[in-house]
Design a protein around this motif. Structure first.
Motif, PDB file in Angstrom:
ATOM      1  N   MET A  46      30.905  39.972  45.906  1.00 52.90           N
ATOM      2  CA  MET A  46      31.569  40.304  47.169  1.00 52.90           C
ATOM      3  C   MET A  46      33.080  40.377  47.008  1.00 52.90           C
ATOM      4  SD  MET A  46      29.376  38.416  50.177  1.00 52.90           S
ATOM      5  CE  MET A  46      28.894  36.895  49.371  1.00 52.90           C
ATOM      6  N   LYS A  47      33.628  39.570  46.102  1.00 48.22           N
ATOM      7  CA  LYS A  47      35.071  39.588  45.848  1.00 48.22           C
ATOM      8  C   LYS A  47      35.512  40.822  45.062  1.00 48.22           C
ATOM      9  CE  LYS A  47      36.160  34.643  45.570  1.00 48.22           C
ATOM     10  NZ  LYS A  47      36.547  33.591  44.587  1.00 48.22           N
ATOM     11  N   GLY A  48      34.540  41.522  44.471  1.00 50.78           N
ATOM     12  CA  GLY A  48      34.886  42.723  43.711  1.00 50.78           C
ATOM     13  C   GLY A  48      34.919  42.525  42.209  1.00 50.78           C
ATOM     14  N   SER A  49      34.458  41.388  41.723  1.00 53.44           N
ATOM     15  CA  SER A  49      34.415  41.160  40.277  1.00 53.44           C
ATOM     16  C   SER A  49      33.399  42.097  39.626  1.00 53.44           C
ATOM     17  CB  SER A  49      34.010  39.710  39.966  1.00 53.44           C
ATOM     18  OG  SER A  49      34.959  38.808  40.477  1.00 53.44           O
ATOM     19  N   THR A  50      33.662  42.462  38.387  1.00 55.74           N
ATOM     20  CA  THR A  50      32.696  43.269  37.649  1.00 55.74           C
ATOM     21  C   THR A  50      31.491  42.406  37.291  1.00 55.74           C
ATOM     22  OG1 THR A  50      33.554  42.718  35.462  1.00 55.74           O
ATOM     23  CG2 THR A  50      34.561  44.637  36.598  1.00 55.74           C
ATOM     24  N   VAL A  51      30.406  43.049  36.910  1.00 54.90           N
ATOM     25  CA  VAL A  51      29.206  42.325  36.498  1.00 54.90           C
ATOM     26  C   VAL A  51      29.521  41.431  35.303  1.00 54.90           C
ATOM     27  CG1 VAL A  51      26.874  42.587  35.548  1.00 54.90           C
ATOM     28  CG2 VAL A  51      27.631  44.057  37.411  1.00 54.90           C
ATOM     29  N   GLN A  52      30.285  41.943  34.352  1.00 48.89           N
ATOM     30  CA  GLN A  52      30.640  41.160  33.161  1.00 48.89           C
ATOM     31  C   GLN A  52      31.484  39.938  33.543  1.00 48.89           C
ATOM     32  OE1 GLN A  52      31.170  44.541  33.406  1.00 48.89           O
ATOM     33  NE2 GLN A  52      29.444  45.189  32.132  1.00 48.89           N
TER      34      GLN A  52
ATOM     35  N   GLU B  33      31.441  43.819  58.119  1.00 48.91           N
ATOM     36  CA  GLU B  33      30.493  44.936  58.225  1.00 48.91           C
ATOM     37  C   GLU B  33      30.885  46.100  57.308  1.00 48.91           C
ATOM     38  OE1 GLU B  33      27.593  44.837  59.831  1.00 48.91           O
ATOM     39  OE2 GLU B  33      28.044  42.788  60.450  1.00 48.91           O
ATOM     40  N   ARG B  34      31.924  45.902  56.512  1.00 45.15           N
ATOM     41  CA  ARG B  34      32.336  46.985  55.613  1.00 45.15           C
ATOM     42  C   ARG B  34      31.396  47.076  54.418  1.00 45.15           C
ATOM     43  NH1 ARG B  34      35.485  45.412  51.011  1.00 45.15           N
ATOM     44  NH2 ARG B  34      36.052  43.216  51.131  1.00 45.15           N
ATOM     45  N   THR B  35      31.351  48.236  53.831  1.00 45.43           N
ATOM     46  CA  THR B  35      30.497  48.491  52.674  1.00 45.43           C
ATOM     47  C   THR B  35      31.302  48.316  51.399  1.00 45.43           C
ATOM     48  OG1 THR B  35      29.157  50.045  53.940  1.00 45.43           O
ATOM     49  CG2 THR B  35      29.056  50.238  51.548  1.00 45.43           C
ATOM     50  N   ILE B  36      30.685  47.669  50.432  1.00 45.33           N
ATOM     51  CA  ILE B  36      31.286  47.556  49.103  1.00 45.33           C
ATOM     52  C   ILE B  36      30.368  48.266  48.112  1.00 45.33           C
ATOM     53  CG2 ILE B  36      32.471  45.381  49.614  1.00 45.33           C
ATOM     54  CD1 ILE B  36      30.300  43.995  47.809  1.00 45.33           C
ATOM     55  N   VAL B  37      30.939  48.685  47.006  1.00 45.38           N
ATOM     56  CA  VAL B  37      30.169  49.295  45.926  1.00 45.38           C
ATOM     57  C   VAL B  37      30.304  48.379  44.724  1.00 45.38           C
ATOM     58  CG1 VAL B  37      29.917  51.306  44.414  1.00 45.38           C
ATOM     59  CG2 VAL B  37      30.626  51.609  46.809  1.00 45.38           C
ATOM     60  N   THR B  38      29.166  48.060  44.120  1.00 52.43           N
ATOM     61  CA  THR B  38      29.172  47.206  42.945  1.00 52.43           C
ATOM     62  C   THR B  38      28.210  47.769  41.919  1.00 52.43           C
ATOM     63  OG1 THR B  38      28.975  44.919  42.162  1.00 52.43           O
ATOM     64  CG2 THR B  38      27.384  45.639  43.825  1.00 52.43           C
ATOM     65  N   GLU B  39      28.369  47.325  40.711  1.00 51.37           N
ATOM     66  CA  GLU B  39      27.507  47.776  39.620  1.00 51.37           C
ATOM     67  C   GLU B  39      26.410  46.743  39.399  1.00 51.37           C
ATOM     68  OE1 GLU B  39      26.608  50.796  36.991  1.00 51.37           O
ATOM     69  OE2 GLU B  39      28.320  50.736  38.353  1.00 51.37           O
ATOM     70  N   HIS B  40      25.176  47.193  39.416  1.00 48.71           N
ATOM     71  CA  HIS B  40      24.032  46.332  39.132  1.00 48.71           C
ATOM     72  C   HIS B  40      23.604  46.612  37.695  1.00 48.71           C
ATOM     73  CE1 HIS B  40      19.913  44.790  39.185  1.00 48.71           C
ATOM     74  NE2 HIS B  40      20.315  44.021  40.188  1.00 48.71           N
ATOM     75  N   PRO B  41      23.306  45.555  36.898  1.00 50.67           N
ATOM     76  CA  PRO B  41      22.986  45.786  35.483  1.00 50.67           C
ATOM     77  C   PRO B  41      21.776  46.698  35.253  1.00 50.67           C
ATOM     78  CG  PRO B  41      22.746  43.450  36.054  1.00 50.67           C
ATOM     79  CD  PRO B  41      23.279  44.149  37.254  1.00 50.67           C
ATOM     80  N   LYS B  42      20.835  46.733  36.172  1.00 54.67           N
ATOM     81  CA  LYS B  42      19.636  47.562  35.992  1.00 54.67           C
ATOM     82  C   LYS B  42      19.600  48.777  36.913  1.00 54.67           C
ATOM     83  CE  LYS B  42      16.844  43.718  34.398  1.00 54.67           C
ATOM     84  NZ  LYS B  42      15.815  42.762  34.726  1.00 54.67           N
ATOM     85  N   MET B  43      20.253  48.681  38.070  1.00 56.49           N
ATOM     86  CA  MET B  43      20.150  49.741  39.077  1.00 56.49           C
ATOM     87  C   MET B  43      21.385  50.621  39.172  1.00 56.49           C
ATOM     88  SD  MET B  43      18.410  47.486  42.018  1.00 56.49           S
ATOM     89  CE  MET B  43      16.706  47.807  42.372  1.00 56.49           C
ATOM     90  N   GLY B  44      22.403  50.320  38.383  1.00 59.76           N
ATOM     91  CA  GLY B  44      23.620  51.121  38.440  1.00 59.76           C
ATOM     92  C   GLY B  44      24.461  50.799  39.656  1.00 59.76           C
ATOM     93  N   ALA B  45      25.204  51.789  40.134  1.00 63.14           N
ATOM     94  CA  ALA B  45      26.092  51.591  41.292  1.00 63.14           C
ATOM     95  C   ALA B  45      25.252  51.377  42.549  1.00 63.14           C
ATOM     96  CB  ALA B  45      27.016  52.783  41.458  1.00 63.14           C
ATOM     97  N   CYS B  46      25.602  50.347  43.320  1.00 66.29           N
ATOM     98  CA  CYS B  46      24.885  50.017  44.553  1.00 66.29           C
ATOM     99  C   CYS B  46      25.889  49.793  45.670  1.00 66.29           C
ATOM    100  CB  CYS B  46      24.066  48.727  44.381  1.00 66.29           C
ATOM    101  SG  CYS B  46      22.785  48.808  43.137  1.00 66.29           S
ATOM    102  N   GLU B  47      25.510  50.215  46.868  1.00 64.28           N
ATOM    103  CA  GLU B  47      26.321  49.968  48.051  1.00 64.28           C
ATOM    104  C   GLU B  47      25.675  48.863  48.874  1.00 64.28           C
ATOM    105  OE1 GLU B  47      27.013  53.402  50.451  1.00 64.28           O
ATOM    106  OE2 GLU B  47      28.062  54.468  48.841  1.00 64.28           O
ATOM    107  N   PHE B  48      26.507  47.927  49.329  1.00 62.64           N
ATOM    108  CA  PHE B  48      26.033  46.831  50.169  1.00 62.64           C
ATOM    109  C   PHE B  48      27.027  46.604  51.299  1.00 62.64           C
ATOM    110  CE2 PHE B  48      24.407  45.543  45.939  1.00 62.64           C
ATOM    111  CZ  PHE B  48      23.051  45.437  46.229  1.00 62.64           C
ATOM    112  N   VAL B  49      26.529  46.260  52.462  1.00 65.89           N
ATOM    113  CA  VAL B  49      27.370  45.776  53.550  1.00 65.89           C
ATOM    114  C   VAL B  49      27.578  44.283  53.288  1.00 65.89           C
ATOM    115  CG1 VAL B  49      27.476  45.354  56.041  1.00 65.89           C
ATOM    116  CG2 VAL B  49      26.522  47.511  55.166  1.00 65.89           C
TER     117      VAL B  49
END
Length: 167
Positions: free
Chosen positions: A61-67, A110-126
């Protein structure tokens, strides 16, 4: 922010975790750490898993990368490996403060963030949905703890949301 539903749900999550810790402190020493045949090998391992997962989602949620997230989770897991119940509770308390600081700094959960999932790639979440996920995940694993306590002849802590609302 106090009227925000996602924040209220997170506050419930913290309260419910505190109820579990209070219950565990009342029980004989072996109940918390003894190996049993269950979903997890011990109640300690359930609580460490829940702690690590809560860190994971906060970092996302803070925007850190998966790594970055996995590195931080691994570091924090090492810090809690083998510590006492009271020390783990303190770690949970510190994490709750980190969540509160983050949640209180957000103008829009309620804002949307985009994050990288190790198996699913880029994902959008509220953000609010991720908070609800953290709470739901916690509820699931507090249920594991309750079942494991029953396996050992003990009662679980009442952590239903309605009890939180009535407190």
């Amino acid at each position: 922010m106090e009227n925000n539903r996602a924040k209220k749900m997170y506050d419930y999550h913290v309260w419910a975790n505190q109820q579990v810790f209070q219950k565990l402190k009342q029980l004989p020493d072996g109940v918390y750490g003894d190996t049993i045949k269950s979903v997890f090998p011990s109640i300690n391992e359930v609580l460490v898993h829940l702690y690590a997962t809560d860190i994971t989602w906060l970092e996302i949620m803070k925007g850190s990368t998966v790594q970055e997230t996995f590195k931080k989770v691994e570091q924090r897991r090492k810090e809690v490996d083998g510590i006492s119940l009271n020390e783990l509770e303190s770690s949970y308390d510190e994490l709750a403060k980190d969540y509160d600081n983050f949640l209180n700094s957000q103008p829009d959960l309620e804002r949307t963030i985009v994050t990288e999932h190790p198996k699913m790639g880029a994902c959008e979440f509220v953000l609010a949905d991720l908070i609800h996920h953290v709470v739901n995940h916690g509820t699931y694993h507090r249920g594991n703890v309750s079942a494991m306590l029953h396996q050992q002849g003990e009662n679980g802590a009442p952590t239903d949301y309605v009890f939180y609302c009535l407190k």
